[in-house]
Design an enzyme around this catalytic site. Structure first.
Site, PDB file in Angstrom:
ATOM      1  N   ARG A  88      -1.151   9.428  10.877  1.00 38.00           N
ATOM      2  CA  ARG A  88      -0.248   8.437  10.295  1.00 38.00           C
ATOM      3  C   ARG A  88       1.073   8.367  11.038  1.00 38.00           C
ATOM      4  NH1 ARG A  88      -2.746   7.644   5.084  1.00 38.00           N
ATOM      5  NH2 ARG A  88      -1.628   6.451   3.622  1.00 38.00           N
ATOM      6  N   ARG A 127      -6.679  -2.903  -7.522  1.00 38.07           N
ATOM      7  CA  ARG A 127      -7.617  -1.809  -7.226  1.00 38.07           C
ATOM      8  C   ARG A 127      -7.772  -0.840  -8.398  1.00 38.07           C
ATOM      9  NH1 ARG A 127      -6.877   1.546  -1.722  1.00 38.07           N
ATOM     10  NH2 ARG A 127      -4.948   2.310  -2.653  1.00 38.07           N
ATOM     11  N   ARG A 160      -4.277   3.918  -9.336  1.00 43.56           N
ATOM     12  CA  ARG A 160      -3.470   4.952  -8.679  1.00 43.56           C
ATOM     13  C   ARG A 160      -1.992   4.786  -9.025  1.00 43.56           C
ATOM     14  NH1 ARG A 160      -5.327   5.331  -2.421  1.00 43.56           N
ATOM     15  NH2 ARG A 160      -3.082   5.518  -2.204  1.00 43.56           N
ATOM     16  N   ARG A 171       5.178   1.798   0.718  1.00 40.65           N
ATOM     17  CA  ARG A 171       4.100   2.277   1.590  1.00 40.65           C
ATOM     18  C   ARG A 171       3.948   1.364   2.809  1.00 40.65           C
ATOM     19  NH1 ARG A 171      -0.264   2.147  -2.733  1.00 40.65           N
ATOM     20  NH2 ARG A 171      -1.768   2.775  -1.162  1.00 40.65           N
TER      21      ARG A 171
END
Ligand code: AMP
Length: 218
Positions: A88, A127, A160, A171
């Site tokens: 990352r 999601r 989440r 993010r």
């Protein structure tokens, strides 16, 4: 086959990695999943990682790199693996290269899933994930047969903690600042394939198997 899946959160890395790991019988290594497991089990690593994850920040390299290199020792990686969510940043990419060199193995290809922000936001905000088997659903695109219940195992579906609009923004920012430069890093190593993360998952899978097929034959 050893693959890295690169792309912003919501690009569909996890979904592709799931399908590809079944198809090629290779290990799917998702650092986000490994870290969430540590958090759920309240381990020392989980306790250290939890706050970073909740805020959408990267967990320190010193914790993540060790975790991944240890995971790569597992015999299920012998036939190959797909890295999803790792590396990352440049430091993680360099440490990965060094760790693989020690093991005398190499990454075959890095696939960058180029994805529009509109698709990312829609995917992440809808999601849902199964608490037991971690199968991924979407309230509109891939709804379960029974609301809140996993089709595969009957487990409970949850959202989440970092899939809320504020943390999604954070993010995406972290991705731009820390991760996006890896596209050039792997392009420089002549190991980059760019695919669209906006298209349907089955179509993308089909396209990728063609690319990997040529790579294996070469
Ligand atoms: P993901 O499931 O890939 O979206 O990851 C969820 C969260 O886990 C990220 O927002 C980070 O806090 C942490 N994480 C996952 N992979 C890494 C990584 N390679 N390096 C640092 N933090 C990570």
């Amino acid at each position: 086959m050893r693959i890295i899946l690169l792309g912003p959160p919501g690009a569909g890395k996890g979904t592709q990695a799931d399908i590809l790991s079944d198809h090629y019988n290779i290990a799917h290594i998702a650092t986000g999943d490994l870290l969430r497991e540590e958090v759920d089990n309240d381990t020392a690593l989980g306790q250290k990682a939890k706050e970073y994850m909740r805020k959408g920040e990267l967990v320190p390299d010193s914790l993540v790199i060790k975790m991944v290199l240890k995971r790569l020792e597992n015999p299920d990686t012998k036939n190959g693996f797909i890295l999803d969510g790792f590396p990352r940043n440049i430091n993680q990419a360099r440490e990965l290269s060094a760790g693989l060199k020690d093991k005398k193995i190499e990454i075959d290809l890095t696939v960058y899933l180029e994805t529009s922000e509109e698709v990312i936001i829609k995917r992440l905000s809808g999601r849902r994930i199964c608490r037991s088997c971690r199968a991924v659903y979407h309230i509109v695109n891939v709804p379960p047969k029974v609301e809140g219940v996993c089709d595969r195992c009957g487990g409970e579906l949850y959202q989440r903690v970092d899939d809320n609009s504020q943390t999604i923004k954070k993010r995406l920012m972290v991705y731009e600042q820390e991760t996006a430069s890896l596209i050039d890093f792997y392009k420089g190593l002549d190991k980059l394939y760019v695919a669209s993360g906006d298209i349907d998952a089955q179509q993308l899978f089909h396209n990728l198997t063609e690319v990997f097929g040529k790579k294996i034959a070469a």
